[in-house]
Design an enzyme around this catalytic site. Structure first.
Site, mmCIF file in Angstrom:
data_model
loop_
_atom_site.group_PDB
_atom_site.id
_atom_site.type_symbol
_atom_site.label_atom_id
_atom_site.label_comp_id
_atom_site.label_asym_id
_atom_site.label_seq_id
_atom_site.Cartn_x
_atom_site.Cartn_y
_atom_site.Cartn_z
ATOM 1 N N HIS A 199 84.608 73.798 21.954
ATOM 2 C CA HIS A 199 85.546 73.912 23.078
ATOM 3 C C HIS A 199 86.960 74.303 22.632
ATOM 4 O O HIS A 199 87.834 74.502 23.483
ATOM 5 C CB HIS A 199 85.627 72.583 23.826
ATOM 6 C CG HIS A 199 86.269 71.492 23.021
ATOM 7 N ND1 HIS A 199 85.653 70.908 21.945
ATOM 8 C CD2 HIS A 199 87.487 70.918 23.124
ATOM 9 C CE1 HIS A 199 86.462 70.002 21.422
ATOM 10 N NE2 HIS A 199 87.576 69.990 22.109
ATOM 11 N N HIS A 231 92.571 75.505 23.365
ATOM 12 C CA HIS A 231 91.746 74.342 23.692
ATOM 13 C C HIS A 231 91.256 74.495 25.125
ATOM 14 O O HIS A 231 92.022 74.304 26.077
ATOM 15 C CB HIS A 231 92.592 73.071 23.524
ATOM 16 C CG HIS A 231 91.816 71.792 23.594
ATOM 17 N ND1 HIS A 231 91.305 71.297 24.774
ATOM 18 C CD2 HIS A 231 91.469 70.923 22.616
ATOM 19 C CE1 HIS A 231 90.687 70.157 24.516
ATOM 20 N NE2 HIS A 231 90.761 69.905 23.222
#
Length: 512
Positions: free
Chosen positions: A59, A74
């Protein structure tokens, strides 16, 4: 390359980091940048460079631009809990990429259902070497459109020519008490010896290895895996040196501690007694003496960026000189603790955050307080109480710098003979400044047995009880106290029989 234009790595709505509902990003703990609320499930390279690290849960990804700028992207908030579900990575660690290359694709709907938010911070993690001169926020952006412009500050000039070398290591934290203040300070000091920029990754958090405060905020406990990543001409040397330093144990305890991590008071105390947790052993009889500590005033307005920047620099220099003087004259324990405080004074992340706030119009005092408090909030949320105990060290440093900004110094409190100091909390520097010959013991309402005050008290052979609760503040000034740190029990204004028995016990201990 003095300037670098970063393209938007995804399509969506651009927003300032202040709107990100996560303190690690909104308080710029990982660095400054921009956030994008995506409307398309693709993350693209915002510039040419090399992939430093792809998060195991897919992620998040960090890219090092050709000029040395390190960019963390992020996807969403709390997406680590998805354990990679809904994400597909198209690159690998160390891979070269060009602007616009596909890095990660993700199922927009699936991630939206499982995450706290889709908003995606795009962060410059080595802000000490690069500043953001322009940024696009408050409107829709297309992938590939200009998002931010970075300018090299000169702190990383050695990395700006040619292709910088890179290196990485994965290892487990050997310190029983985790990555707390003293090892963090030692690691930061070693990192500053090298030209390469080093980051340490623990889980989904990253920290500049030169920032002891950021290292503590990782919350890396004993046995946790971390990744050392370096980029620069001496990357391999830097990583090898840090790996050797960490694996050496840094004189930290080598075996798991058997004491409880959290203070657990015993049975409720009887009337006229208080019960807390032993911080340093021993029995003391003395007079209750309340700690006096005035609040430090902070100017509400700024006198201009140049004036406030210079004022903060002067205050930090004054505090650094004061701490060095105290450390040179102190005991081994005092030197170790003050060394950690010195490393905080030179912490690049704290300085960068304070300077960012000064640039936004805050005064030096308000900017410094906000920068420190951002890290305090993170430490308070960590699971390890030893990390939470480091909050006092940051509060201590905050107070020193604010006093210096006001042109004031901490005045040592005059104590009566056989003083048992009573306080809501006690900062390490306040204890060091007191006349130890007058002190008989410490009774603290808050705190914990792993605090630096506990370490200092034990080194001073000073019986100390912490976590005794709000009843401590109701003890009258001048009251006679029997402080039995071994049982965690304090008797207020004891009767003559109890006082005689306590004196006999104290005499027996001294005789032994």
């Amino acid at each position: 390359m003095d300037q670098l234009i970063l393209s938007a790595p995804m399509q969506g709505w651009s927003a300032p980091l202040d709107e990100v509902d996560d303190a690690a990003f909104s308080e710029r703990m990982l660095g400054d940048g921009v956030a994008i609320d995506p409307t398309d499930g693709r993350l693209l390279a915002p510039c040419a460079g090399h992939i430093i690290h792809v998060q195991a849960t897919r992620h998040a990804i960090t890219l090092r631009a050709d000029n040395g700028a390190e960019i963390l992207m992020h996807i969403g908030l709390e997406t680590v809990a998805l354990k990679g579900e809904g994400f597909e990575v198209h690159v690998a660690d160390g891979q070269a990429v060009e602007t616009g290359d596909l890095l990660i694709s993700f199922d927009l709907d699936a991630v939206a259902r499982g995450a706290k938010s889709l908003i995606t911070p795009v962060i410059v993690t080595n802000g000490e070497a690069f500043e953001i001169t322009t940024r696009e926020t408050g409107h829709a952006v297309e992938a590939g459109a200009p998002l931010m412009t970075l300018r090299a500050t000169g702190a990383q000039a050695a990395n700006d020519t040619g292709e910088a070398a890179s290196a990485s290591r994965r290892l487990a934290i050997p310190f029983v008490h985790g990555l707390h203040a003293r090892p963090a300070a030692r690691i930061a000091a070693e990192a500053k010896k090298h030209t390469a920029q080093v980051t340490i990754t623990a889980g989904e958090r990253q920290a500049n290895a030169r920032s002891p405060v950021a290292l503590m905020a990782l919350g890396a406990a004993h046995g946790h895996n971390i990744i050392l990543t370096a980029s620069g001409p001496d990357a391999e040397t830097a990583v090898a040196a840090l790996e050797a330093l960490i694996l050496s144990g840094l004189d930290e305890p080598a075996a798991p501690a058997h004491a409880a991590l959290k203070p657990v008071p015993g049975e409720p105390a009887a009337p006229g007694q208080l019960r807390g947790v032993r911080a340093a052993p021993g029995l003391a009889i003395g007079v209750a003496t309340r700690l006096r500590a005035a609040e430090v005033a902070v100017a509400a307005t700024s006198r201009g960026e140049a004036v406030e920047t210079a004022a903060l620099a002067a205050a930090l220099a004054a505090v650094r000189a004061s701490l060095e003087t105290a450390a040179n004259a102190g005991t081994r324990e005092q030197r170790a603790i003050l060394a950690a405080h010195l490393s905080f004074v030179d912490d690049p992340e704290l300085a960068a955050e304070a300077h960012r706030r000064i640039s936004d119009g805050q005064g030096a005092g308000a900017a410094w307080r906000a920068a420190v408090n951002g890290y305090i909030d993170i430490l308070k949320c960590l699971a390890d109480p030893r990390m939470v105990a480091r909050v006092d060290d940051l509060i201590d440093l905050e107070r020193h710098v604010l006093l210096a900004l006001n042109g004031e110094t901490e005045t040592a409190q005059v104590l009566p003979d056989n003083a048992i100091l009573i306080a809501d909390d006690l900062l390490p520097s306040r204890l060091i400044a007191l006349d130890a010959s007058k002190l008989a013991g410490l009774l603290i309402a808050r705190g914990g047995p792993t605090s630096h005050v506990a370490i200092l008290a034990a080194a001073m052979n000073l019986p100390a009880i912490v976590a005794a609760g709000s009843g401590v503040l109701a003890v009258a000034e001048g009251a006679t106290l029997i402080l039995d740190a071994d049982t965690g029990l304090v008797t207020v204004d004891p009767d003559p029989g109890a006082l005689t028995a306590a004196r006999a016990a104290a005499d027996a201990v001294r005789a032994r």
